[in-house]
Design a protein around this motif. Sequence first.
Motif, short mmCIF file in Angstrom:
data_model
loop_
_atom_site.label_atom_id
_atom_site.label_comp_id
_atom_site.label_asym_id
_atom_site.label_seq_id
_atom_site.Cartn_x
_atom_site.Cartn_y
_atom_site.Cartn_z
N LEU A 63 3.16 7.75 0.96
CA LEU A 63 2.38 6.61 0.48
C LEU A 63 3.00 5.92 -0.72
CD1 LEU A 63 -1.21 8.12 0.80
CD2 LEU A 63 -0.04 6.60 2.38
N LYS A 64 4.13 6.44 -1.20
CA LYS A 64 4.87 5.81 -2.29
C LYS A 64 4.02 5.64 -3.55
CE LYS A 64 7.49 3.19 1.17
NZ LYS A 64 8.73 3.97 1.11
N GLY A 65 3.04 6.57 -3.75
CA GLY A 65 2.20 6.49 -4.94
C GLY A 65 1.03 5.54 -4.83
N TYR A 66 0.76 5.04 -3.62
CA TYR A 66 -0.36 4.12 -3.40
C TYR A 66 -1.39 4.76 -2.47
CZ TYR A 66 2.45 0.28 -5.37
OH TYR A 66 3.18 -0.53 -6.20
N LEU A 67 -2.56 4.14 -2.38
CA LEU A 67 -3.59 4.54 -1.42
C LEU A 67 -4.23 3.29 -0.83
CD1 LEU A 67 -5.32 7.43 -3.40
CD2 LEU A 67 -4.10 7.68 -1.23
N PRO A 68 -4.62 3.35 0.46
CA PRO A 68 -5.27 2.19 1.06
C PRO A 68 -6.75 2.18 0.71
CG PRO A 68 -5.03 3.92 2.70
CD PRO A 68 -4.41 4.44 1.43
N VAL A 69 -7.25 1.05 0.23
CA VAL A 69 -8.65 0.95 -0.15
C VAL A 69 -9.28 -0.31 0.44
CG1 VAL A 69 -8.13 2.10 -2.35
CG2 VAL A 69 -8.42 -0.39 -2.30
N GLY A 86 -4.18 12.67 -0.72
CA GLY A 86 -3.15 11.65 -0.88
C GLY A 86 -2.51 11.67 -2.25
N THR A 87 -3.25 12.17 -3.25
CA THR A 87 -2.75 12.19 -4.62
C THR A 87 -2.01 13.47 -4.95
OG1 THR A 87 -4.60 10.77 -5.32
CG2 THR A 87 -3.44 11.98 -7.05
N HIS A 88 -2.44 14.60 -4.36
CA HIS A 88 -1.93 15.90 -4.81
C HIS A 88 -1.04 16.62 -3.79
CE1 HIS A 88 -5.53 15.39 -7.48
NE2 HIS A 88 -4.58 15.63 -8.36
N ARG A 89 -1.05 16.22 -2.53
CA ARG A 89 -0.15 16.84 -1.56
C ARG A 89 1.16 16.06 -1.55
NH1 ARG A 89 -1.96 20.76 2.14
NH2 ARG A 89 -3.99 21.54 1.43
N ALA A 90 2.25 16.73 -1.91
CA ALA A 90 3.52 16.05 -2.15
C ALA A 90 4.00 15.24 -0.95
CB ALA A 90 4.58 17.07 -2.55
N LYS A 101 -3.69 17.84 7.72
CA LYS A 101 -2.83 17.77 8.90
C LYS A 101 -2.96 16.42 9.59
CE LYS A 101 0.15 19.85 11.55
NZ LYS A 101 1.47 20.28 11.00
N SER A 102 -4.20 15.92 9.66
CA SER A 102 -4.43 14.61 10.28
C SER A 102 -3.71 13.51 9.50
CB SER A 102 -5.94 14.33 10.32
OG SER A 102 -6.18 13.01 10.78
N LEU A 103 -3.81 13.54 8.17
CA LEU A 103 -3.14 12.52 7.36
C LEU A 103 -1.63 12.63 7.48
CD1 LEU A 103 -5.36 12.60 4.15
CD2 LEU A 103 -5.38 10.89 5.97
N GLU A 104 -1.15 13.87 7.58
CA GLU A 104 0.30 14.07 7.70
C GLU A 104 0.82 13.56 9.04
OE1 GLU A 104 3.57 17.72 7.44
OE2 GLU A 104 1.46 18.17 7.80
N MET A 105 0.11 13.87 10.13
CA MET A 105 0.59 13.55 11.46
C MET A 105 0.23 12.13 11.91
SD MET A 105 2.20 16.28 12.04
CE MET A 105 2.71 15.92 13.72
N ASP A 106 -0.98 11.70 11.59
CA ASP A 106 -1.48 10.41 12.09
C ASP A 106 -1.46 9.31 11.05
OD1 ASP A 106 -2.08 11.70 14.53
OD2 ASP A 106 -4.04 12.33 13.76
N GLY A 107 -1.31 9.70 9.78
CA GLY A 107 -1.38 8.70 8.72
C GLY A 107 -2.82 8.36 8.38
N PHE A 108 -3.01 7.45 7.43
CA PHE A 108 -4.35 7.00 7.05
C PHE A 108 -4.88 6.05 8.11
CE2 PHE A 108 -3.89 8.89 2.99
CZ PHE A 108 -5.12 8.86 2.36
N THR A 109 -5.94 6.44 8.78
CA THR A 109 -6.59 5.56 9.75
C THR A 109 -7.87 4.98 9.19
OG1 THR A 109 -7.74 7.45 10.75
CG2 THR A 109 -5.62 6.82 11.71
#
Length: 208
Positions: free
Chosen positions: A117-123, A107-111, A74-82
């Motif tokens: 994230l357009k298929g990316y992740l922040p690292v 980020g990988t498995h929740r549609a 829920k946090s990632l959905e509402m607030d994004g990756f912080t």
Amino acid sequence: MQQRLINEMQKYLQSLSETNKIEAINSFREAIHEISPFREQPVDCVLWIKQADITANDYNPNTVAPPEKQLLFKSLEMDGFTQPIVVTEDRPHHYEIVDGYHRHDIGTHRAIIKRQLKGYLPVTCLRKERQEKFDRMASTIRHNRARGRHQINAMSDIVRELALLGWDDIKIGAELGMDCDEVLRLKQINGLQELFADRRYSEAWTVK
């Protein structure tokens, strides 16, 4: 001068396709990071990496209960990756997770998140000198102990592996944030004779 460079960079980025734009932004960030006053801090350079180029490690003992994992979603959905996922580059253009497995999993498995994230992740990458496996394991435990829970048996396995790599109890304790009694208790869970082969017992090491 500064504003002119910004304008030129924006114009250049706007001319690129989405994939090329992401690659260019990463390159700009890496170039700035090299001369940044904060270049010793991994968080100074957050990159967008394709999800397929990031894999979990095989030793993380951290667990998250279902309600907490749902809250994270829920946090990632509402607030994004912080917070970026902490990784090492274990081979060119491929990354192994040190901290952030559950963020990676969601980020990988929740549609809905994957779509955002357009298929990316922040690292953010650990410094090169921290990329040996035992250094990565120690970094993972430090992150976990500062936040979250871990399974005792998995922790014991990590202590065992570090001991077999030649780390003594003092170094294991210093790196993982444990006192010597805790290191000894985790060794005893495995009950393996080789972990105690060089042990000289004293009252200070007696488990009470």
